[in-house]
Motif scaffolding. Structure first.
Motif, PDB file in Angstrom:
ATOM      1  N   ARG A 141     -45.650  13.926  20.399  1.00  0.00           N
ATOM      2  CA  ARG A 141     -45.226  14.282  21.738  1.00  0.00           C
ATOM      3  C   ARG A 141     -44.072  13.413  22.197  1.00  0.00           C
ATOM      4  N   MET A 142     -44.060  12.149  21.736  1.00  0.00           N
ATOM      5  CA  MET A 142     -42.956  11.297  22.131  1.00  0.00           C
ATOM      6  C   MET A 142     -41.671  11.716  21.439  1.00  0.00           C
ATOM      7  N   GLN A 143     -41.792  12.500  20.383  1.00  0.00           N
ATOM      8  CA  GLN A 143     -40.615  12.911  19.646  1.00  0.00           C
ATOM      9  C   GLN A 143     -40.292  14.370  19.858  1.00  0.00           C
ATOM     10  N   SER A 144     -40.769  14.934  20.952  1.00  0.00           N
ATOM     11  CA  SER A 144     -40.472  16.332  21.283  1.00  0.00           C
ATOM     12  C   SER A 144     -41.014  17.297  20.275  1.00  0.00           C
TER      13      SER A 144
END
Lengths: 192, 387, 332
Positions: C39-42
């Protein structure tokens, strides 16, 4: 020392800059945590292909008469850089046909040169590339397969005449076999 | 030219006690392609680097003798596949120079737009993979990599709308270009480069002050000015060492002289300087694209008739060397034509091939971890190196 | 109890239960990390195996069990085979002293935290055995770096863990947790200045002791491929992964206990272990967040950071904690 950039950590102001930088980097990742992911759930959701997409190759039929467009002239065979197309011409009274037309899709470069040179818009590319198999021999497309692909998927915008007209716009009124769209190619396609 | 008195000989220091020869082999998560570096280590310090290339040799130069001028541009993009547009550009320009073909103004501007977009896309990939090499595929590096790839996707979408393909285009043709821009493309292009400009600011913010990043990039891999001139490198590698040389300004081609841009140069010669040069090149490329889109003239996109058959383009006897400023340096193409539809001989000057020669000079003395950082900042693409 | 059980039976049973719970936790923590990082990396993490990827860890475990066990011909067999076990045992042993609720733990030793710190640094033996036994230059290089790094960071780790000990006055983990009960501000992380500084240094030292980015010079995939585990495959690799993540979870539990008040939280007493688990997940996510935000630094910079910055800082912190404690109890 230049090689030990951490010497800045020794001084007090260095610590503040470092802490600021660390927090900023962590903030950037945190911000992305709450953004929507950009993943497209292929194959559950289809991807939007632009109108000029270079996908699978196919042979076409004439829209009005239903005849095969290919006249077996072998121009595509000669222009193909990896030489994947093999055509045999069949001579007939009014016009020629292609007796056999084979295209080795596993070696095709999808460069669209065959589409570019085709005088009758017979070979075109589709807006889909979905032909994965576990047997490479299934990617040796023969004429029937190519025609079937042409009927199965959505064709992309580019045909031989449209491409050639884009490069040298015709000075005379558009020739009969090219549809009126050829005179203003940009209006029939979208950028999506 | 290299003579007996040259001062930049490399002494390979293989022997000695406590020396370990380690292979950073062709299969390696951080080699930017297939590249083998035999590093001789003393503890953690690299003492010698022996670079072995050739794993991606595909006989492009011989292949070009069997393909005509109409067919080869689609293949030319496979040399520097990360910056395919500039690869094709060099070949097509050389052919046009021999044949003295005029390229219409609109085609020249389109070529500039596409080359600068390609530069942005290539530098995005560079930034992502460099940070990934330094940070690990399971770590912060991967995060920046994915952000950069997300932005690169926007540019690849633009190319897809223009040409139909995402990586290997076949956009160039002797005499002009093969495709014209569709409706709405200019607007979408402007929006995309605005987004990329803001994201590049974000990346700079994330990296500039970061002590970890600076510790890995400052003072690492210093290329001195003299060394840069001696070894014959080009591109951001050269401009990071203080030499202000950019083909777009020093030997303008394809109407680059119509555009107003600066050539970023840095003096330090370390990885951080090269990083700054490339970040500035993002902004300059965006400026050039905006100017080109504003001033795009109407007109034909090719001065030759449309391609109808394979041997249509014939070039008179002659030879020419044409070069473009690719994202990695000078990409050059030397063609000897014998008057037929196929070149007699074609030679590629790969930018990365010449840039790789700097490695044995600058790596010894650094630690193992710096080897990947330096290689990343040299930014080789092995399609160009091995052709 | 109808049958008089010898005193070691409840301990064995609770140890067995704790081990199994830990192994289950380890597998699902890997999924949590993957999803969080994604999620932090899209992007989305594991998604297809089971609903939203919930069966992914089970698939991974099955895959590792069924994989071929390749042993390099030139490897030192005994050391190579023993290394994963020697690595795993200390990582599991640290769970013995952690109390999951008042009175609910395997063995709440009087020297609980000392046991934890001492045993957790024994994993370095297994690590070096793995690096040496593999007969591989990459593995050896990484094992050498590991010895360097873990030795350097054990001291700051111990000193920052000692700050709550000083504030409590006891080495027993149950006591340290008990002191933080009551209100939110009893938690040591909220102790003015000292608590926050100690927490930060604890997190940094944990990152280094765990070989997590920015201190993961040990594995450094882009340089050393997989570091000391490069020659392991199949179940042995699974054991090493298990040990690493178990150590990670153990340190998170310790951090939650030392600084975040262990089982204190609103609601009934029985909810205590749930809060403890949530706090452990929070600590783990903080470490993961840092891991996915930074590039790694070189080994000489890591050592410089430890010996020149972190060790003096934690020493100073410890001394000032002692002064504060004496001052508050009216010793001056």
């Amino acid at each position: 020392m230049a090689s030990n950039g951490l010497s800045r950590a020794q001084s007090g102001t260095g610590i503040i800059t470092i802490t600021g930088a660390v927090l900023r980097a962590m903030g950037a990742t945190l911000k992305n945590l709450f953004r929507k992911p950009i993943t497209v759930h292929y194959p559950d959701k289809p991807r939007q292909y632009p109108s000029r997409y270079r996908g699978l190759l196919a042979l076409t039929y004439d829209k009005e008469t239903g005849e095969e467009n290919c006249i077996g002239c072998r121009l595509c065979e000669y222009v193909c850089p990896p030489a994947v197309i093999k055509v045999e011409m069949l001579k007939a009274e009014k016009r020629n046909y292609a007796k056999t037309f084979s295209l080795e899709l596993y070696a095709c470069e999808f460069c669209e040169l065959c589409v570019q040179v085709c005088p009758t818009d017979a070979i075109i590319m589709m807006k889909s590339f979905d032909l994965s198999t576990s047997d490479r021999r299934e990617l040796l497309l023969d004429k029937d397969r190519l025609h079937a692909i042409g009927l199965q998927h959505e064709p992309s915008w580019a045909t031989g005449n449209l491409l050639r007209d884009m490069q040298t716009p015709p000075k005379a009124p558009a020739p009969a076999h090219a549809k009126p769209a050829a005179a203003a190619p940009a209006t029939t396609e979208t950028t999506a | 030219m290299l003579d007996q008195n040259t001062t930049t000989r490399v002494e390979m220091d293989w022997s000695g006690p406590e020396r370990l020869q380690m292979n950073m082999g062709p299969q390696h998560p951080s080699a930017h392609g297939v590249f083998r570096a035999i590093v001789t280590l003393e503890g953690e310090t690299v003492v010698a680097v022996d670079a072995v290339i050739g794993y991606l040799h595909r006989c492009h130069e011989k292949l070009s003798e069997t393909l005509t001028y109409a067919q080869y541009p689609s293949i030319a993009s496979k040399t520097d596949y990360v910056a395919a547009m500039t690869s094709e550009f060099a070949y097509v320009m050389a052919a046009e120079e021999i044949g003295k073909f005029e390229v219409p103004k609109r085609a020249q501007y389109l070529r500039v737009i596409v080359a600068e977009l390609q530069r942005i896309a290539s530098h995005l990939l560079w930034l992502g993979t460099w940070c990934m090499d330094m940070g690990g595929a399971l770590g912060g590096g991967a995060t920046i990599f994915l952000y950069c790839i997300r932005e690169r996707e926007l540019i690849l979408d633009l190319f897809e709308a223009l040409v139909g393909a995402r990586l290997l285009y076949g956009f160039f043709q002797v005499g002009g270009t093969r495709y014209d821009i569709p409706d709405g493309w200019a607007q979408k292009c402007r929006e995309t480069i605005a987004v990329i400009e803001s994201r590049v600011d974000e990346y700079e913010q994330m990296l500039e002050d970061n002590a970890f990043f600076l510790a890995r990039a400052r003072g690492v891999g210093v290329v001195s000015r003299e060394l840069a001139q001696d070894v014959g490198i080009a591109g951001p590698l050269l401009r990071g060492s203080g030499i202000d040389y950019d083909l777009r300004r020093n030997a303008p081609y394809s109407s680059y002289q119509d555009f107003d841009f600066t050539v970023p140069t840095e003096k330090d010669g370390d990885c951080y300087a090269r990083y700054k040069v490339r970040m500035q090149e993002f902004r300059q490329a965006v400026a050039i694209i905006r100017q080109a889109l504003d001033k795009l003239p109407a007109g034909p996109i090719s001065s030759r008739p449309a391609l109808k058959s394979v041997a249509q383009i014939r070039i008179p006897k002659g030879e020419a060397y044409a070069r473009v400023e690719g994202p990695r340096g000078e990409v050059g193409s030397y063609i000897i034509s014998d008057g037929s539809a196929k070149p007699y001989r074609m030679k590629w000057r790969g930018a990365s091939f010449s840039n790789l020669a700097i490695l044995p000079h600058i790596i010894p003395g650094h630690k193992v971890a710096d080897v990947v950082a330096i290689m990343g900042s040299v930014d080789p693409v092995f399609g160009e190196v091995d052709r | 109890m109808l049958i008089a059980l010898p005193p070691w039976v409840p301990m064995v049973i609770s140890g067995f239960v704790v081990l199994n719970v830990v192994i289950g936790l380890v597998t699902y923590i890997t999924l949590l990390e993957r999803k969080f990082a994604a999620r932090m990396q899209s992007r989305i993490g594991p998604y297809r195996v089971g609903p939203h990827g919930l069966l992914q860890p089970i698939a991974d475990a099955l895959k590792l069990m069924m994989k071929e066990d390749i042993v390099p011909t030139a490897a030192d067999r005994r050391i190579y085979n023993l290394a994963p076990i020697v690595f795993l045992i200390p990582c599991m042993l640290i769970f013995a002293t952690i109390p999951f609720a008042p009175g609910l733990g395997v063995a709440d030793l009087n020297i609980g935290i000392l046991f934890f710190l001492a045993v957790s640094s024994m994993e370095i033996v297994g690590l070096f055995m793995a690096g040496w036994g593999s007969n591989n230059k990459y593995a050896l290089l990484s094992a050498m770096r590991a010895v360097n790094q873990i030795i350097s960071y054990d001291l700051p780790f111990i000193f920052s863990a000692l700050v709550p000990v000083l504030l409590t006055g006891s080495l027993k983990l149950g006591d340290i947790a008990a002191v933080q009960q009551g209100s939110l501000f009893n938690w040591f992380i909220f102790y003015p200045v000292i608590g926050q500084l100690a927490f930060i240094t604890f997190v940094v030292a944990t990152l280094a002791a765990e070989n997590r980015v920015p201190f993961d010079i040990l594995e450094a995939e882009s340089e050393l491929v997989a570091g000391f585990r490069v020659e392991y495959s199949g179940m042995k690799f699974a054991l090493i992964q298990l040990g690493e993540y178990a150590h990670m979870i153990g340190s998170s539990f310790l951090g939650a206990l030392l600084f975040l008040g262990a089982w204190s939280g609103p609601g009934p007493e029985a909810l205590g272990p749930v809060w403890f688990l949530l706090k452990m997940i929070f600590m783990f996510l903080v470490v993961t967040w840092i891991r996915w935000s930074f590039v790694r630094i070189r080994v000489d910079q890591i050592l410089a950071l430890s010996w020149k910055a972190l060790l003096p800082a934690t020493l100073a912190l410890l001394v000032s904690t002692a002064v504060v404690v004496v001052w508050r109890t009216g010793g001056f």
